[in-house]
Design a protein around this motif. Structure first.
Motif, PDB file in Angstrom:
ATOM      1  N   CYS A 128       0.819  -1.204   0.000  1.00  0.00           N
ATOM      2  CA  CYS A 128       0.000   0.000   0.000  1.00  0.00           C
ATOM      3  C   CYS A 128       0.862   1.267   0.000  1.00  0.00           C
ATOM      4  O   CYS A 128       0.520   2.259  -0.644  1.00  0.00           O
ATOM      5  CB  CYS A 128      -0.963  -0.015   1.186  1.00  0.00           C
ATOM      6  SG  CYS A 128      -2.308  -1.220   1.001  1.00  0.00           S
ATOM      7  N   ASP A 161     -10.254  -4.580 -10.761  1.00  0.00           N
ATOM      8  CA  ASP A 161     -10.650  -3.483  -9.873  1.00  0.00           C
ATOM      9  C   ASP A 161      -9.426  -2.716  -9.369  1.00  0.00           C
ATOM     10  O   ASP A 161      -9.451  -1.483  -9.258  1.00  0.00           O
ATOM     11  CB  ASP A 161     -11.446  -4.032  -8.688  1.00  0.00           C
ATOM     12  CG  ASP A 161     -12.825  -4.529  -9.088  1.00  0.00           C
ATOM     13  OD1 ASP A 161     -13.288  -4.184 -10.192  1.00  0.00           O
ATOM     14  OD2 ASP A 161     -13.434  -5.275  -8.291  1.00  0.00           O
ATOM     15  N   ALA A 180      -8.799   1.268 -10.148  1.00  0.00           N
ATOM     16  CA  ALA A 180      -8.641   2.236  -9.063  1.00  0.00           C
ATOM     17  C   ALA A 180      -7.321   2.989  -9.186  1.00  0.00           C
ATOM     18  O   ALA A 180      -7.257   4.206  -8.965  1.00  0.00           O
ATOM     19  CB  ALA A 180      -8.727   1.533  -7.716  1.00  0.00           C
ATOM     20  N   ASP A 205      -7.436   6.828  -7.669  1.00  0.00           N
ATOM     21  CA  ASP A 205      -8.216   6.739  -6.425  1.00  0.00           C
ATOM     22  C   ASP A 205      -7.376   5.957  -5.407  1.00  0.00           C
ATOM     23  O   ASP A 205      -7.540   4.749  -5.237  1.00  0.00           O
ATOM     24  CB  ASP A 205      -9.549   6.045  -6.690  1.00  0.00           C
ATOM     25  CG  ASP A 205     -10.511   6.154  -5.521  1.00  0.00           C
ATOM     26  OD1 ASP A 205     -10.040   6.402  -4.388  1.00  0.00           O
ATOM     27  OD2 ASP A 205     -11.722   5.974  -5.724  1.00  0.00           O
ATOM     28  N   ASP A 208      -7.092   5.853  -2.056  1.00  0.00           N
ATOM     29  CA  ASP A 208      -7.707   5.183  -0.905  1.00  0.00           C
ATOM     30  C   ASP A 208      -8.423   3.897  -1.329  1.00  0.00           C
ATOM     31  O   ASP A 208      -8.303   2.862  -0.655  1.00  0.00           O
ATOM     32  CB  ASP A 208      -8.701   6.123  -0.210  1.00  0.00           C
ATOM     33  CG  ASP A 208      -8.007   7.263   0.519  1.00  0.00           C
ATOM     34  OD1 ASP A 208      -6.797   7.135   0.807  1.00  0.00           O
ATOM     35  OD2 ASP A 208      -8.663   8.283   0.792  1.00  0.00           O
ATOM     36  N   ARG A 209      -9.151   3.956  -2.421  1.00  0.00           N
ATOM     37  CA  ARG A 209      -9.841   2.753  -2.904  1.00  0.00           C
ATOM     38  C   ARG A 209      -8.835   1.682  -3.329  1.00  0.00           C
ATOM     39  O   ARG A 209      -9.008   0.498  -3.021  1.00  0.00           O
ATOM     40  CB  ARG A 209     -10.760   3.098  -4.078  1.00  0.00           C
ATOM     41  CG  ARG A 209     -11.418   1.861  -4.726  1.00  0.00           C
ATOM     42  CD  ARG A 209     -12.472   2.255  -5.742  1.00  0.00           C
ATOM     43  NE  ARG A 209     -12.875   1.117  -6.557  1.00  0.00           N
ATOM     44  CZ  ARG A 209     -13.669   0.133  -6.141  1.00  0.00           C
ATOM     45  NH1 ARG A 209     -14.131   0.142  -4.899  1.00  0.00           N
ATOM     46  NH2 ARG A 209     -13.994  -0.865  -6.947  1.00  0.00           N
ATOM     47  N   ALA A 210      -7.790   2.090  -4.013  1.00  0.00           N
ATOM     48  CA  ALA A 210      -6.786   1.136  -4.461  1.00  0.00           C
ATOM     49  C   ALA A 210      -6.152   0.424  -3.272  1.00  0.00           C
ATOM     50  O   ALA A 210      -5.940  -0.799  -3.314  1.00  0.00           O
ATOM     51  CB  ALA A 210      -5.709   1.843  -5.282  1.00  0.00           C
ATOM     52  N   CYS A 211      -5.872   1.145  -2.213  1.00  0.00           N
ATOM     53  CA  CYS A 211      -5.251   0.532  -1.037  1.00  0.00           C
ATOM     54  C   CYS A 211      -6.232  -0.374  -0.298  1.00  0.00           C
ATOM     55  O   CYS A 211      -5.839  -1.421   0.220  1.00  0.00           O
ATOM     56  CB  CYS A 211      -4.700   1.607  -0.111  1.00  0.00           C
ATOM     57  SG  CYS A 211      -3.217   2.421  -0.766  1.00  0.00           S
ATOM     58  N   ARG A 212      -7.502   0.010  -0.246  1.00  0.00           N
ATOM     59  CA  ARG A 212      -8.505  -0.870   0.373  1.00  0.00           C
ATOM     60  C   ARG A 212      -8.625  -2.172  -0.413  1.00  0.00           C
ATOM     61  O   ARG A 212      -8.710  -3.260   0.164  1.00  0.00           O
ATOM     62  CB  ARG A 212      -9.863  -0.169   0.432  1.00  0.00           C
ATOM     63  CG  ARG A 212      -9.965   0.937   1.468  1.00  0.00           C
ATOM     64  CD  ARG A 212     -11.419   1.291   1.742  1.00  0.00           C
ATOM     65  NE  ARG A 212     -12.118   1.695   0.534  1.00  0.00           N
ATOM     66  CZ  ARG A 212     -12.197   2.950   0.088  1.00  0.00           C
ATOM     67  NH1 ARG A 212     -11.573   3.920   0.754  1.00  0.00           N
ATOM     68  NH2 ARG A 212     -12.865   3.247  -1.008  1.00  0.00           N
ATOM     69  N   LEU A 213      -8.623  -2.053  -1.732  1.00  0.00           N
ATOM     70  CA  LEU A 213      -8.709  -3.243  -2.579  1.00  0.00           C
ATOM     71  C   LEU A 213      -7.469  -4.121  -2.431  1.00  0.00           C
ATOM     72  O   LEU A 213      -7.563  -5.351  -2.419  1.00  0.00           O
ATOM     73  CB  LEU A 213      -8.886  -2.833  -4.042  1.00  0.00           C
ATOM     74  CG  LEU A 213     -10.236  -2.229  -4.417  1.00  0.00           C
ATOM     75  CD1 LEU A 213     -10.181  -1.661  -5.831  1.00  0.00           C
ATOM     76  CD2 LEU A 213     -11.346  -3.279  -4.319  1.00  0.00           C
TER      77      LEU A 213
END
Length: 237
Positions: free
Chosen positions: A90, A187, A191, A196, A198-203
């Motif tokens: 991340c 996905d 991202a 994006d 934050d979304r990339a790190c959540r994924l």
């Protein structure tokens, strides 16, 4: 050190690394140095040099009286490795999205396309990871962080990624059909390209955690949570 000796050491190290990651050399297996000397037709020193190099990569253990053996796999090691990978991946991903240019975007698109077009399983067995997919998978994850300029972070990330290969192979027989790995990768790529962060790190966190969860659940179901994990070896080619 002569170039020839360096080449021998690199060849042995690369070959053994591949055998360990493909589980042709099983976790905990003792490595017989004399056999390797005979196989590669090299000196004891060349083999030991290669093995000490693999020890530095976290793939081999050196014991004073027992020689060398392949590092074992365990749920505890998998949990630690997964946590470390989430942190480093991340961090690299954030740097990559922030610093990535048009060339980074095009390379990521190409890597994502190649991965999506490569079969994940070997034709002979759905429980065995395709070597072509493994290569494409590594290239895709490298492309995701390709915009990161911190070489130290990238080196740590690569080391952890390599160490996780045996656990990826271990997850194949217990990977449920409902898990859409291709969609997870798509996905992630989208991202990142959308910037994006934050979304990339959540994924990414969810993506890395799923493999650990699958293996842990399978071990619990078999009442083997305290037993060594046993990867399915790839066929010798």
């Amino acid at each position: 050190m002569s170039n020839q000796k360096q080449n021998h050491g690199a060849t042995i190290r690369n070959t053994l690394r591949d055998r360990i990651l493909r589980c042709q050399l099983q976790p905990g297996e003792r490595i017989v140095i004399n056999d390797l000397c005979a196989e590669f037709e090299v000196s004891l020193g060349a083999v030991r040099e290669a093995l000490f190099g693999l020890e530095g990569e976290g793939l081999v253990d050196a014991h004073a009286k027992r020689g060398f053996q392949v590092v074992g796999v365990s749920l505890a090691d998998m949990y630690d490795l997964t946590q470390a990978r989430i942190e480093i991946e991340c961090t690299c991903l954030r740097h990559s999205i922030s610093g990535g240019d048009l060339n980074w975007e095009s390379q990521l698109v190409a890597a994502a396309y190649k991965l999506s077009a490569t079969p994940r399983e070997e034709q002979e067995s759905i429980h065995e990871m395709s070597e072509a997919w493994s290569v494409a998978h590594a290239s895709f994850h490298s492309a995701l962080v390709g915009g990161c300029r911190n070489r130290t972070l990238l080196a740590i990330r690569e080391s952890l990624f390599v160490r996780a290969e045996r656990y990826r192979r271990l997850s194949m027989p217990v990977d449920p059909a409902q898990r859409n790995v291709a969609s997870e990768h798509d996905d992630l790529a989208r991202a990142a390209l959308d910037r994006d962060t934050d979304r990339a790190c959540r994924l990414m966190e969810a993506h890395l955690s799923r493999t650990a969860m699958l293996i842990s659940d399978a071990a619990s179901e078999l009442n083997q949570s305290e037993e060594p994990l046993k990867p399915v070896p790839a066929d010798v080619t």
